[in-house]
Each structure stands twice: as C-alpha cells, then as structure tokens.
Design a protein around this motif. Sequence first.
Motif, PDB file in Angstrom:
ATOM      1  N   LEU A 187      -6.385   4.497  -3.178  1.00  0.00           N
ATOM      2  CA  LEU A 187      -6.729   4.316  -1.776  1.00  0.00           C
ATOM      3  C   LEU A 187      -7.836   5.262  -1.292  1.00  0.00           C
ATOM      4  O   LEU A 187      -8.745   4.858  -0.565  1.00  0.00           O
TER       5      LEU A 187
ATOM      6  N   VAL B 259     -11.243   4.195  -2.396  1.00  0.00           N
ATOM      7  CA  VAL B 259     -11.770   3.109  -1.567  1.00  0.00           C
ATOM      8  C   VAL B 259     -12.347   3.697  -0.284  1.00  0.00           C
ATOM      9  O   VAL B 259     -13.476   3.395   0.107  1.00  0.00           O
TER      10      VAL B 259
ATOM     11  N   LEU C   1      -9.372  -0.114   6.395  1.00  0.00           N
ATOM     12  CA  LEU C   1      -8.931  -0.600   5.083  1.00  0.00           C
ATOM     13  C   LEU C   1      -8.133  -1.897   5.198  1.00  0.00           C
ATOM     14  O   LEU C   1      -8.387  -2.880   4.502  1.00  0.00           O
ATOM     15  N   THR C   2      -7.155  -1.900   6.105  1.00  0.00           N
ATOM     16  CA  THR C   2      -6.300  -3.085   6.214  1.00  0.00           C
ATOM     17  C   THR C   2      -7.046  -4.236   6.869  1.00  0.00           C
ATOM     18  O   THR C   2      -6.770  -5.400   6.566  1.00  0.00           O
TER      19      THR C   2
ATOM     20  N   LEU D 123      -1.850  -1.387  -3.857  1.00  0.00           N
ATOM     21  CA  LEU D 123      -2.949  -0.437  -3.655  1.00  0.00           C
ATOM     22  C   LEU D 123      -2.331   0.952  -3.734  1.00  0.00           C
ATOM     23  O   LEU D 123      -1.612   1.379  -2.835  1.00  0.00           O
TER      24      LEU D 123
ATOM     25  N   MET E 249      -7.227  -2.495  -6.393  1.00  0.00           N
ATOM     26  CA  MET E 249      -5.965  -3.235  -6.349  1.00  0.00           C
ATOM     27  C   MET E 249      -5.429  -3.489  -7.753  1.00  0.00           C
ATOM     28  O   MET E 249      -6.177  -3.856  -8.652  1.00  0.00           O
TER      29      MET E 249
ATOM     30  N   ILE F  17       0.854  -1.186   0.000  1.00  0.00           N
ATOM     31  CA  ILE F  17       0.000   0.000   0.000  1.00  0.00           C
ATOM     32  C   ILE F  17       0.888   1.233   0.000  1.00  0.00           C
ATOM     33  O   ILE F  17       1.794   1.358   0.833  1.00  0.00           O
TER      34      ILE F  17
ATOM     35  N   GLY G 270      -9.967  -4.995   6.138  1.00  0.00           N
ATOM     36  CA  GLY G 270     -10.629  -5.607   4.994  1.00  0.00           C
ATOM     37  C   GLY G 270      -9.677  -6.470   4.159  1.00  0.00           C
ATOM     38  O   GLY G 270     -10.116  -7.378   3.457  1.00  0.00           O
ATOM     39  N   LEU G 271      -8.378  -6.178   4.243  1.00  0.00           N
ATOM     40  CA  LEU G 271      -7.404  -6.919   3.439  1.00  0.00           C
ATOM     41  C   LEU G 271      -6.817  -8.119   4.191  1.00  0.00           C
ATOM     42  O   LEU G 271      -6.407  -9.110   3.585  1.00  0.00           O
TER      43      LEU G 271
ATOM     44  N   ASN H  25     -14.800  -0.504  -4.630  1.00  0.00           N
ATOM     45  CA  ASN H  25     -14.446  -1.414  -3.549  1.00  0.00           C
ATOM     46  C   ASN H  25     -12.958  -1.747  -3.612  1.00  0.00           C
ATOM     47  O   ASN H  25     -12.267  -1.392  -4.569  1.00  0.00           O
ATOM     48  N   LEU H  26     -12.492  -2.414  -2.579  1.00  0.00           N
ATOM     49  CA  LEU H  26     -11.063  -2.707  -2.469  1.00  0.00           C
ATOM     50  C   LEU H  26     -10.518  -3.419  -3.705  1.00  0.00           C
ATOM     51  O   LEU H  26      -9.472  -3.067  -4.243  1.00  0.00           O
ATOM     52  N   ARG H  27     -11.232  -4.420  -4.126  1.00  0.00           N
ATOM     53  CA  ARG H  27     -10.772  -5.228  -5.253  1.00  0.00           C
ATOM     54  C   ARG H  27     -10.575  -4.401  -6.525  1.00  0.00           C
ATOM     55  O   ARG H  27      -9.634  -4.628  -7.288  1.00  0.00           O
TER      56      ARG H  27
END
Lengths: 271, 111
Positions: A61, A64, A106-107, A87, A75, A38, A109-110, A70-72
């Motif tokens: 970032l 998001v 955020l993290t 990211l 990326m 990130i 979620g990862l 969304n996150l995906r």
Amino acid sequence: MSARIVTITSGKGGVGKTTATANLAVSLASLGKKVICIDADIGLRNLDVVMGLENRIVYDLVDVIEGRCNLRQAMVKDRRIPDLYLLPAAQTRDKTAVSPDDMITLTDGLRPDYEYILIDSPAGIEWGFRNALAPADEVVVVTNPEVAAVRDADRIIGLIEADERRLPASLIINRVKPDMVRQGDMLSVDDVIDILSVRLLGVIPEDEYILIASNKGVPITLDHQNSPASTAFRNIARRLTGEQVPLINLDSRGGILRRLARIFGASKAAP
Amino acid sequence: MTSLIDRLLGRKTPTSAELARERLKLVLVTDRSDLSPETLEQMQAEIIQVITRYIKIDQSKVHIKLEQRARENYLVADIPLVRDHSQSAAPPPPAPAGSAQLAEPEKPSGS
C-alpha cells in the motif's frame, strides 16, 4: 460498478478483525462479488498470512501511495476463488507513511472496479484507525463477549457516532461459546447488544477450525466450509449484501450439537 | 461460576456474566460522559442545595446518576419529597440566581 467500502475495526486487538476481514472477503467473493481487501495495519501486517498470500507480495500500500508502483501491481490475486484481491500493508514502514486523504485517493482508484472494498483496521483509536475510517461507507465493529472488548467497542462506536458522516455501524460478536452463555459465565448476545445499543450484524461461535485454518493460511470459509464459524461468516456476508438472513438465537433449547446446527446452519435455508 | 445446585435451589448468587454486565454498565457511563464520580457527587450536592431552597426533600434518599438508554446519556434524579406538608407550601425562595451560595449551610433533615 462502484464499490461499497466496509471498514472492519474493533478498538481492542486480538478480537478477530483480521480473521473476520479475510472470511467476509472470501464469503463475498463466493457470492460472486468482486472484492478487494486492504490491510490498513501499516507496520504490523497480518491479513496476508491469515489469507495465505504472504509469499506473493511484491509491492504494498505504501509503495502505491508513494508512487513506486501502480495499484494493479500491488494487488495480489487470490487464485483459489475468482475476483478476490488483497492489497497488503507495508511491513517495514510506520503508520505515519499513510494519511486519511491517501486512503481516500487510493480507494477512489479502486471503487470503479470492485463491488466491495474491505478495510482491515488496526487496533486502537489513533492514526491507523483514522486512516481506515476515512474512506468508509460503513463500519463493522468486531468484539468478543468479554468486558475489555465490549468497553473498547463502545468507545469505537462513540467515535463513529461523533463523526459528521454518520456512517452506519454494526456489530459482529466473535468467539461466542453457547454453553458458557447458558451457564451464565459469558455475556450473551442480548447482553452485549443491550449494552452497546448497536445493530447486530452477526455472531461467530468459538470454533477451533479458525486456528487450524490460520495455521494453514486458508481462511476457514475456504478450508472448512461446513464448520459453524464458516456458516456464520457466510450469513454475515449475505447480510452485508442486503439480504435478510435471520439472526441466531443462542437461548434456544436442545442439545448443544443440535442447537449449534440450528443456530449456525439452519439459517442457510432461510429467505 | 455458579454451581448448578445453587441455581436449582434458587440461591441468588450473581453469575459471572451478570457481574460482567453490571461492571460494564457502570464503567461505560463514566466512559461516555466526561463526568468523574467526584464531579457527579459535587453536582449532586449543589442540586440538592438548590432544591432544598424551594421544597423539603429527604436528602438521605436522593439518587442522582448518569444512566444510558440506547446510546443517549441521561441524568436521572430520584428526589423523594418529605411527607410532612404542615407548612403550606415551599419556603419563600431566597434571592434570585447569581447569589447562590455554595457554602450555604443545610438544615440537617430528619435523617
């Protein structure tokens, strides 16, 4: 899977944080780990160009965090190596667009989907650094054997120590020139460790392929895998995974080439 | 940069790396504590005042400095006592704490 979050920081700019982040990410992915890095330097994004992924960015970032994607979707998958993602930071926003709590959300979620999350911190000790530090499980401080960089590293280490989470911190000394150290014209690894009293994670020798690699947008650990710096980065990645890889000894005798080979190469064979 | 000849001859010119080391150590001591050199000096003067009420010391050789060991800071004091022990013990302590007068004049000691 629950990722380990490693924040890479330095205090002073220009010591090689972004290069270290990119190459540790590549090295960890080469070890078969699932990795995302990130870029936490909002407004001054760099990790994308160092990795050569700048043309593939759609969202960032801040998109998001502000819910535009969304996150995906944000990326970027590195196609050169399995399981390596980026990211990217927002380039047109400023650092206040993100808060430490945003970084933690955020993290979180990862975490379930990765083994390592590497966060490339901006230089300095203010907002961006606080953001990068907030979700960290561990901090890697990058410095150069040079007074200003060591002084700033000391400040950063002091801030990490003062943090109630007592995060483990370790040090990478980047751009070491063994022959200058031998001549007494560069702080040695021992000098720096003695002054900072912090755990040494690894030493990266000065290596002109680093610049060539960044010119091409291919991290040196992909572009020139047998160079001294590549070997040093790979060793550090292995140490991050908990493997015992012997540290280098810059004071050992022998010709410069042999010494470099021994220092940065031979440890490959070690346990 | 120290020339090879200097070093072969054992001349003790500090190398630039040694200079860097010393400069860093000094600057970090101040960075890590919030004591400016002036405050430290003032504190040293006050410490000397208190000690001299109880025991004779060689004020010219007093060194009080901040020092780091590992990542801890220490206040380290080297306070040599005066050899002459003719008067049996320390002079009687003056009035108890609280009445310490910073302006109390010091007897100039030997040096």
